[in-house]
Design a protein around this motif. Sequence first.
Motif, PDB file in Angstrom:
ATOM      1  N   ALA A   1       0.826  -1.212   0.000  1.00 57.58           N
ATOM      2  CA  ALA A   1       0.000   0.000   0.000  1.00 57.58           C
ATOM      3  C   ALA A   1       0.856   1.256   0.000  1.00 57.58           C
ATOM      4  O   ALA A   1       0.425   2.311  -0.492  1.00 57.58           O
ATOM      5  CB  ALA A   1      -0.936   0.001   1.207  1.00 57.58           C
ATOM      6  N   SER A   2       2.064   1.157   0.535  1.00 60.54           N
ATOM      7  CA  SER A   2       2.933   2.334   0.631  1.00 60.54           C
ATOM      8  C   SER A   2       4.027   2.351  -0.432  1.00 60.54           C
ATOM      9  O   SER A   2       4.906   3.223  -0.402  1.00 60.54           O
ATOM     10  CB  SER A   2       3.574   2.407   2.020  1.00 60.54           C
ATOM     11  OG  SER A   2       4.347   1.243   2.271  1.00 60.54           O
ATOM     12  N   MET A   3       3.980   1.407  -1.376  1.00 54.91           N
ATOM     13  CA  MET A   3       4.989   1.401  -2.441  1.00 54.91           C
ATOM     14  C   MET A   3       4.789   2.583  -3.373  1.00 54.91           C
ATOM     15  O   MET A   3       3.658   2.904  -3.747  1.00 54.91           O
ATOM     16  CB  MET A   3       4.936   0.096  -3.235  1.00 54.91           C
ATOM     17  CG  MET A   3       5.448  -1.114  -2.481  1.00 54.91           C
ATOM     18  SD  MET A   3       5.383  -2.652  -3.460  1.00 54.91           S
ATOM     19  CE  MET A   3       6.665  -2.320  -4.687  1.00 54.91           C
ATOM     20  N   SER A   4       5.864   3.248  -3.738  1.00 51.44           N
ATOM     21  CA  SER A   4       5.795   4.386  -4.644  1.00 51.44           C
ATOM     22  C   SER A   4       5.679   3.904  -6.089  1.00 51.44           C
ATOM     23  O   SER A   4       5.926   2.727  -6.392  1.00 51.44           O
ATOM     24  CB  SER A   4       7.046   5.252  -4.504  1.00 51.44           C
ATOM     25  OG  SER A   4       8.192   4.536  -4.965  1.00 51.44           O
ATOM     26  N   GLU A   5       5.334   4.827  -6.983  1.00 49.01           N
ATOM     27  CA  GLU A   5       5.252   4.472  -8.400  1.00 49.01           C
ATOM     28  C   GLU A   5       6.602   4.015  -8.922  1.00 49.01           C
ATOM     29  O   GLU A   5       6.690   3.094  -9.737  1.00 49.01           O
ATOM     30  CB  GLU A   5       4.730   5.663  -9.210  1.00 49.01           C
ATOM     31  CG  GLU A   5       3.246   5.919  -9.033  1.00 49.01           C
ATOM     32  CD  GLU A   5       2.400   4.701  -9.393  1.00 49.01           C
ATOM     33  OE1 GLU A   5       2.649   4.085 -10.457  1.00 49.01           O
ATOM     34  OE2 GLU A   5       1.500   4.349  -8.611  1.00 49.01           O
ATOM     35  N   THR A   6       7.662   4.649  -8.440  1.00 50.74           N
ATOM     36  CA  THR A   6       9.009   4.247  -8.851  1.00 50.74           C
ATOM     37  C   THR A   6       9.310   2.819  -8.427  1.00 50.74           C
ATOM     38  O   THR A   6       9.860   2.025  -9.202  1.00 50.74           O
ATOM     39  CB  THR A   6      10.064   5.188  -8.238  1.00 50.74           C
ATOM     40  OG1 THR A   6       9.808   6.516  -8.691  1.00 50.74           O
ATOM     41  CG2 THR A   6      11.469   4.771  -8.648  1.00 50.74           C
ATOM     42  N   GLU A   7       8.911   2.467  -7.207  1.00 49.19           N
ATOM     43  CA  GLU A   7       9.121   1.107  -6.717  1.00 49.19           C
ATOM     44  C   GLU A   7       8.312   0.101  -7.526  1.00 49.19           C
ATOM     45  O   GLU A   7       8.787  -1.006  -7.817  1.00 49.19           O
ATOM     46  CB  GLU A   7       8.758   1.020  -5.242  1.00 49.19           C
ATOM     47  CG  GLU A   7       9.744   1.737  -4.326  1.00 49.19           C
ATOM     48  CD  GLU A   7       9.281   1.805  -2.887  1.00 49.19           C
ATOM     49  OE1 GLU A   7      10.125   1.653  -1.989  1.00 49.19           O
ATOM     50  OE2 GLU A   7       8.059   2.007  -2.661  1.00 49.19           O
ATOM     51  N   LEU A   8       7.095   0.480  -7.888  1.00 49.14           N
ATOM     52  CA  LEU A   8       6.260  -0.413  -8.692  1.00 49.14           C
ATOM     53  C   LEU A   8       6.848  -0.610 -10.090  1.00 49.14           C
ATOM     54  O   LEU A   8       6.836  -1.724 -10.627  1.00 49.14           O
ATOM     55  CB  LEU A   8       4.837   0.136  -8.790  1.00 49.14           C
ATOM     56  CG  LEU A   8       4.011   0.088  -7.504  1.00 49.14           C
ATOM     57  CD1 LEU A   8       2.691   0.826  -7.703  1.00 49.14           C
ATOM     58  CD2 LEU A   8       3.750  -1.347  -7.076  1.00 49.14           C
ATOM     59  N   ILE A   9       7.381   0.475 -10.665  1.00 46.85           N
ATOM     60  CA  ILE A   9       8.012   0.373 -11.982  1.00 46.85           C
ATOM     61  C   ILE A   9       9.221  -0.548 -11.911  1.00 46.85           C
ATOM     62  O   ILE A   9       9.431  -1.406 -12.773  1.00 46.85           O
ATOM     63  CB  ILE A   9       8.405   1.770 -12.499  1.00 46.85           C
ATOM     64  CG1 ILE A   9       7.142   2.576 -12.851  1.00 46.85           C
ATOM     65  CG2 ILE A   9       9.317   1.657 -13.719  1.00 46.85           C
ATOM     66  CD1 ILE A   9       7.401   4.034 -13.146  1.00 46.85           C
ATOM     67  N   ASP A  10      10.027  -0.378 -10.862  1.00 46.53           N
ATOM     68  CA  ASP A  10      11.197  -1.245 -10.682  1.00 46.53           C
ATOM     69  C   ASP A  10      10.785  -2.709 -10.554  1.00 46.53           C
ATOM     70  O   ASP A  10      11.434  -3.602 -11.112  1.00 46.53           O
ATOM     71  CB  ASP A  10      11.978  -0.818  -9.441  1.00 46.53           C
ATOM     72  CG  ASP A  10      12.704   0.505  -9.628  1.00 46.53           C
ATOM     73  OD1 ASP A  10      12.854   0.938 -10.791  1.00 46.53           O
ATOM     74  OD2 ASP A  10      13.096   1.109  -8.608  1.00 46.53           O
ATOM     75  N   LEU A  11       9.693  -2.953  -9.804  1.00 46.59           N
ATOM     76  CA  LEU A  11       9.232  -4.331  -9.623  1.00 46.59           C
ATOM     77  C   LEU A  11       8.729  -4.908 -10.937  1.00 46.59           C
ATOM     78  O   LEU A  11       8.994  -6.076 -11.252  1.00 46.59           O
ATOM     79  CB  LEU A  11       8.142  -4.379  -8.552  1.00 46.59           C
ATOM     80  CG  LEU A  11       7.628  -5.777  -8.175  1.00 46.59           C
ATOM     81  CD1 LEU A  11       8.770  -6.654  -7.657  1.00 46.59           C
ATOM     82  CD2 LEU A  11       6.528  -5.663  -7.112  1.00 46.59           C
ATOM     83  N   ARG A  12       8.030  -4.101 -11.718  1.00 48.30           N
ATOM     84  CA  ARG A  12       7.542  -4.576 -13.019  1.00 48.30           C
ATOM     85  C   ARG A  12       8.706  -4.929 -13.946  1.00 48.30           C
ATOM     86  O   ARG A  12       8.598  -5.828 -14.780  1.00 48.30           O
ATOM     87  CB  ARG A  12       6.671  -3.510 -13.675  1.00 48.30           C
ATOM     88  CG  ARG A  12       5.256  -3.424 -13.116  1.00 48.30           C
ATOM     89  CD  ARG A  12       4.412  -2.514 -13.974  1.00 48.30           C
ATOM     90  NE  ARG A  12       3.078  -2.316 -13.480  1.00 48.30           N
ATOM     91  CZ  ARG A  12       2.071  -3.162 -13.676  1.00 48.30           C
ATOM     92  NH1 ARG A  12       2.281  -4.284 -14.336  1.00 48.30           N
ATOM     93  NH2 ARG A  12       0.869  -2.887 -13.195  1.00 48.30           N
TER      94      ARG A  12
END
Length: 202
Positions: A150-161
Amino acid sequence: MKLVILDRDGTINHERDDYIKSADEWVPLPGALEAIARLNHAGWHVVVATNQSGIGRGLFDMVALNAMHARMNQLLARHGGRVEAVFFCPHTPEDQCTCRKPLPGLFKMIGQRFGVSLAGVPMVGDLPRDVLAAQSVGCEPHLVRTGQAASMSETELIDLRQQVSDLTIHPDLSSFADFLILRDRRAHGEDSPVATHMGELT
């Protein structure tokens, strides 16, 4: 066999910074138990894969862990749902085991127990280590934006993708269940409406 693998803390129930140590501290997330029941009713066998290093840290014991899962299944039964089995890693990172996610040990145990290939089996969790573990054994990775995600940033989500290219992200477990059930119906040519967790028809 339609098998789906769920993380526990942050996916099915609320997390705690000081670990969930008793059945009383095990509190389901809104709509999560209903989501599991809907998956069951649609023919899915639900299993849980969870890191429980609180055991290795001496914060609780197996009696307490079993009590948590007894409570989970008691609450699920009220909605007509059930979890087939819970696979857990009791180790701390220092133990250097092979079963602590993101390592694949828990998933390999699931495949062996049920005698199935995990290729394409949906797995959902709230942490990068969940989807990385899923990817390592060929599962279909899904992330819910509850718990720590819930607290992951968009940058973190992009990195995970970038690490998990076929990742699908959902707001919560209810949305994941609706996605899976609707996709399965469409794959089998069933165009009838599906009741979602909000009560509307899609």
